[in-house]
Design a protein around this motif. Structure first.
Motif, PDB file in Angstrom:
ATOM      1  N   GLY A 141       0.590  -1.140   0.065  1.00 19.86           N
ATOM      2  CA  GLY A 141      -0.085  -0.096  -0.050  1.00 19.86           C
ATOM      3  C   GLY A 141       0.892   1.382  -0.041  1.00 19.86           C
ATOM      4  O   GLY A 141       2.167   1.231   0.043  1.00 19.86           O
ATOM      5  N   LEU A 142       0.126   2.496   0.043  1.00 17.54           N
ATOM      6  CA  LEU A 142       0.876   3.708   0.005  1.00 17.54           C
ATOM      7  C   LEU A 142       2.092   3.946   1.008  1.00 17.54           C
ATOM      8  O   LEU A 142       3.152   4.260   0.780  1.00 17.54           O
ATOM      9  N   ARG A 143       1.436   3.833   2.334  1.00 17.45           N
ATOM     10  CA  ARG A 143       2.449   3.834   3.320  1.00 17.45           C
ATOM     11  C   ARG A 143       3.577   2.667   3.208  1.00 17.45           C
ATOM     12  O   ARG A 143       4.778   3.121   3.608  1.00 17.45           O
ATOM     13  N   LEU A 144       3.345   1.607   2.949  1.00 15.71           N
ATOM     14  CA  LEU A 144       4.292   0.844   3.012  1.00 15.71           C
ATOM     15  C   LEU A 144       5.542   0.976   1.933  1.00 15.71           C
ATOM     16  O   LEU A 144       6.576   0.651   2.160  1.00 15.71           O
ATOM     17  N   ARG A 145       5.052   1.468   0.923  1.00  9.11           N
ATOM     18  CA  ARG A 145       5.922   2.036  -0.289  1.00  9.11           C
ATOM     19  C   ARG A 145       6.803   3.068   0.202  1.00  9.11           C
ATOM     20  O   ARG A 145       7.962   3.307  -0.137  1.00  9.11           O
ATOM     21  N   TYR A 146       6.395   4.066   1.068  1.00  8.28           N
ATOM     22  CA  TYR A 146       7.084   5.172   1.553  1.00  8.28           C
ATOM     23  C   TYR A 146       7.931   4.676   2.568  1.00  8.28           C
ATOM     24  O   TYR A 146       9.329   5.012   2.689  1.00  8.28           O
ATOM     25  N   GLU A 147       7.548   3.842   3.547  1.00  8.58           N
ATOM     26  CA  GLU A 147       8.462   3.206   4.528  1.00  8.58           C
ATOM     27  C   GLU A 147       9.523   2.357   4.040  1.00  8.58           C
ATOM     28  O   GLU A 147      10.688   2.432   4.550  1.00  8.58           O
ATOM     29  N   SER A 148       9.482   1.417   2.931  1.00  9.78           N
ATOM     30  CA  SER A 148      10.272   0.628   2.283  1.00  9.78           C
ATOM     31  C   SER A 148      11.428   1.428   1.697  1.00  9.78           C
ATOM     32  O   SER A 148      12.498   1.021   1.959  1.00  9.78           O
ATOM     33  N   THR A 172      13.927  15.690  -4.184  1.00  6.24           N
ATOM     34  CA  THR A 172      14.084  14.244  -3.694  1.00  6.24           C
ATOM     35  C   THR A 172      12.506  13.586  -3.255  1.00  6.24           C
ATOM     36  O   THR A 172      11.868  12.739  -3.697  1.00  6.24           O
ATOM     37  N   ALA A 173      11.962  14.748  -2.653  1.00  6.40           N
ATOM     38  CA  ALA A 173      10.478  14.548  -2.008  1.00  6.40           C
ATOM     39  C   ALA A 173       9.715  14.474  -2.992  1.00  6.40           C
ATOM     40  O   ALA A 173       8.579  13.517  -3.005  1.00  6.40           O
ATOM     41  N   ALA A 174       9.815  15.255  -3.897  1.00  6.50           N
ATOM     42  CA  ALA A 174       8.706  15.428  -5.244  1.00  6.50           C
ATOM     43  C   ALA A 174       8.737  14.062  -6.152  1.00  6.50           C
ATOM     44  O   ALA A 174       8.047  13.603  -6.516  1.00  6.50           O
ATOM     45  N   SER A 175       9.948  13.839  -6.303  1.00  3.99           N
ATOM     46  CA  SER A 175      10.287  12.481  -7.101  1.00  3.99           C
ATOM     47  C   SER A 175       9.679  11.262  -6.143  1.00  3.99           C
ATOM     48  O   SER A 175       9.003  10.197  -6.907  1.00  3.99           O
ATOM     49  N   MET A 176       9.716  11.167  -4.869  1.00  2.44           N
ATOM     50  CA  MET A 176       9.025  10.114  -4.223  1.00  2.44           C
ATOM     51  C   MET A 176       7.643  10.213  -4.119  1.00  2.44           C
ATOM     52  O   MET A 176       7.114   9.004  -4.328  1.00  2.44           O
ATOM     53  N   HIS A 177       7.094  11.151  -3.971  1.00  9.97           N
ATOM     54  CA  HIS A 177       5.777  11.405  -4.065  1.00  9.97           C
ATOM     55  C   HIS A 177       4.937  11.017  -5.555  1.00  9.97           C
ATOM     56  O   HIS A 177       4.240  10.422  -5.617  1.00  9.97           O
ATOM     57  N   SER A 178       5.770  11.442  -6.465  1.00 12.75           N
ATOM     58  CA  SER A 178       5.395  11.130  -7.869  1.00 12.75           C
ATOM     59  C   SER A 178       5.769   9.512  -8.118  1.00 12.75           C
ATOM     60  O   SER A 178       4.587   8.961  -8.721  1.00 12.75           O
ATOM     61  N   GLY A 179       6.606   8.897  -7.487  1.00 12.85           N
ATOM     62  CA  GLY A 179       6.797   7.629  -7.920  1.00 12.85           C
ATOM     63  C   GLY A 179       5.897   6.740  -7.067  1.00 12.85           C
ATOM     64  O   GLY A 179       5.263   5.834  -7.607  1.00 12.85           O
ATOM     65  N   VAL A 180       5.564   6.914  -5.661  1.00 11.99           N
ATOM     66  CA  VAL A 180       4.614   6.266  -5.079  1.00 11.99           C
ATOM     67  C   VAL A 180       3.260   6.419  -5.241  1.00 11.99           C
ATOM     68  O   VAL A 180       2.498   5.503  -5.727  1.00 11.99           O
ATOM     69  N   LEU A 184       1.221   3.774  -7.912  1.00  9.09           N
ATOM     70  CA  LEU A 184      -0.133   2.926  -7.449  1.00  9.09           C
ATOM     71  C   LEU A 184      -1.327   3.266  -8.259  1.00  9.09           C
ATOM     72  O   LEU A 184      -1.943   2.474  -8.818  1.00  9.09           O
ATOM     73  N   LEU A 185      -1.525   4.573  -8.829  1.00 10.02           N
ATOM     74  CA  LEU A 185      -2.372   4.899  -9.575  1.00 10.02           C
ATOM     75  C   LEU A 185      -2.483   4.223 -10.864  1.00 10.02           C
ATOM     76  O   LEU A 185      -3.438   3.663 -11.280  1.00 10.02           O
ATOM     77  N   TYR A 186      -1.036   4.026 -11.412  1.00  9.93           N
ATOM     78  CA  TYR A 186      -1.024   3.248 -12.475  1.00  9.93           C
ATOM     79  C   TYR A 186      -1.337   1.897 -12.375  1.00  9.93           C
ATOM     80  O   TYR A 186      -1.788   1.156 -13.394  1.00  9.93           O
ATOM     81  N   GLU A 187      -0.813   1.189 -11.222  1.00 12.89           N
ATOM     82  CA  GLU A 187      -1.131  -0.013 -11.011  1.00 12.89           C
ATOM     83  C   GLU A 187      -2.490  -0.335 -10.979  1.00 12.89           C
ATOM     84  O   GLU A 187      -3.040  -1.199 -11.456  1.00 12.89           O
ATOM     85  N   LEU A 188      -3.334   0.513 -10.261  1.00 11.77           N
ATOM     86  CA  LEU A 188      -4.873   0.296 -10.097  1.00 11.77           C
ATOM     87  C   LEU A 188      -5.520   0.543 -11.438  1.00 11.77           C
ATOM     88  O   LEU A 188      -6.357  -0.450 -11.814  1.00 11.77           O
ATOM     89  N   ILE A 205     -15.022  -1.940  -6.854  1.00  9.38           N
ATOM     90  CA  ILE A 205     -15.111  -1.552  -5.595  1.00  9.38           C
ATOM     91  C   ILE A 205     -14.271  -1.056  -4.951  1.00  9.38           C
ATOM     92  O   ILE A 205     -12.906  -1.939  -4.992  1.00  9.38           O
ATOM     93  N   LEU A 206     -13.914   0.098  -4.718  1.00  8.81           N
ATOM     94  CA  LEU A 206     -12.591   0.662  -3.963  1.00  8.81           C
ATOM     95  C   LEU A 206     -12.948   0.987  -2.656  1.00  8.81           C
ATOM     96  O   LEU A 206     -13.885   1.669  -2.317  1.00  8.81           O
ATOM     97  N   THR A 207     -12.165   0.379  -1.703  1.00  6.84           N
ATOM     98  CA  THR A 207     -12.394   0.326  -0.436  1.00  6.84           C
ATOM     99  C   THR A 207     -10.844   0.717   0.616  1.00  6.84           C
ATOM    100  O   THR A 207      -9.894   0.547  -0.193  1.00  6.84           O
ATOM    101  N   GLY A 208     -10.941   0.761   1.837  1.00  3.87           N
ATOM    102  CA  GLY A 208      -9.920   0.994   2.466  1.00  3.87           C
ATOM    103  C   GLY A 208      -9.357   2.192   3.038  1.00  3.87           C
ATOM    104  O   GLY A 208     -10.167   3.233   2.697  1.00  3.87           O
ATOM    105  N   GLY A 209      -8.399   2.469   3.638  1.00  5.00           N
ATOM    106  CA  GLY A 209      -7.822   3.581   4.391  1.00  5.00           C
ATOM    107  C   GLY A 209      -7.668   4.473   3.439  1.00  5.00           C
ATOM    108  O   GLY A 209      -7.920   5.833   3.676  1.00  5.00           O
ATOM    109  N   ASP A 210      -7.191   4.350   2.247  1.00  2.00           N
ATOM    110  CA  ASP A 210      -6.659   5.153   1.211  1.00  2.00           C
ATOM    111  C   ASP A 210      -7.732   5.356  -0.027  1.00  2.00           C
ATOM    112  O   ASP A 210      -7.328   5.854  -1.027  1.00  2.00           O
ATOM    113  N   ALA A 211      -8.705   4.771   0.104  1.00  2.00           N
ATOM    114  CA  ALA A 211      -9.765   4.821  -0.934  1.00  2.00           C
ATOM    115  C   ALA A 211     -10.190   6.109  -1.291  1.00  2.00           C
ATOM    116  O   ALA A 211     -10.092   6.706  -2.433  1.00  2.00           O
TER     117      ALA A 211
END
Length: 243
Positions: A141-148, A172-180, A184-188, A205-211
């Motif tokens: 998920g989003l947070r796991l990608r940032y944390e990893s 660097t921060a902008a690049s990380m936000h763009s990548g994560v 994920l949006l492209y994956e979805l 159906i999209l659900t979950g904390g980041d829905a």
């Protein structure tokens, strides 16, 4: 009244239902489980039944409290689910995914359904129009990608989900936000397109904390509901008592 409880990987979510109407939702830390549950019972003294699902270690104090105050249903693999499980390793299919599949079958009858749960991990679960659960996919998920990126590199900072201003990150921060986020949006979008190519009449159906964070940025038509798992627990309870 029914209290539906979902013990997730990081937090506990609960909701009070009157038949199919969600009266109120609660989110709290696992360490505060029994205290917060007591507050719910004080506010809604008419709660007589509860249903609980867990993907992690169950909270013993919460479990005992629910058994003491209500007629409790703990969702496990012995439950009667409203779908045929075609997973090749059924014993490894998460209870949360089975609950989501049940909710999709009961709320969206007669069509193919792809349920995407965007939480700690992103899970994709497909139930066809004949109510056969076929499987899906699991990714970080989003947070796991940032944390990893932070945990497994020497210098990348720990960031939190934020929609990038530009596609090309100029820091660097902008690049990380763009990548994560864009990644994920492209994956979805890719998964949704693949299912739509292979199957007709697919309800997404999209659900979950980041829905909510993700829904407005997806091009495909979806049904976004961050409370879908709790609602699915309620529907599964109604299905069980009718059986």
């Amino acid at each position: 009244m029914l209290l539906a409880v979902d013990i997730g990987n990081t937090r506990i979510k609960a909701a009070v239902f009157e038949d199919t109407v969600l009266a109120e939702k609660f989110v709290f830390d696992k360490n505060d489980a029994s205290v917060e549950a007591e507050k719910i019972f004080q506010k809604y003294p008419k709660i007589a039944h509860s249903i609980l699902s867990s993907v992690g270690k169950e909270q013993d104090s919460l479990f005992l409290l629910l058994k003491e105050k209500t007629k409790m249903f703990g969702v496990n693999r012995d439950f009667t689910f409203p779908f045929q499980n075609n997973y090749s390793t059924p014993a490894t299919l998460g209870i949360d995914r089975m609950v989501l599949a049940s909710g999709a079958v009961m709320q969206f009858p007669g069509c193919n359904r792809l349920i995407i749960d965007a939480g700690t991990c992103v899970t994709y679960d497909f139930v066809d129009s004949e109510n056969k659960y076929q499987g899906g996919a699991i990714s970080p998920g989003l947070r796991l990608r940032y944390e990893s990126m932070h945990n497994f590199t020497a210098k990348l900072p720990l960031l939190y989900p934020e929609m990038p201003d530009k596609f090309i990150g100029n820091s660097t921060a902008a690049s990380m936000h763009s990548g994560v986020v864009n990644g994920l949006l492209y994956e979805l979008e890719g998964f949704i397109s693949q299912y739509k190519q292979q199957y007709q009449d697919v309800t997404i159906i999209l659900t979950g904390g980041d829905a909510d964070f993700l829904a407005k940025r997806l091009k495909n038509t979806i049904f976004a509901n961050s409370n879908f798992l709790l609602e699915s627990l309620n529907f599964l309870y109604l299905y069980t008592i009718k059986k």
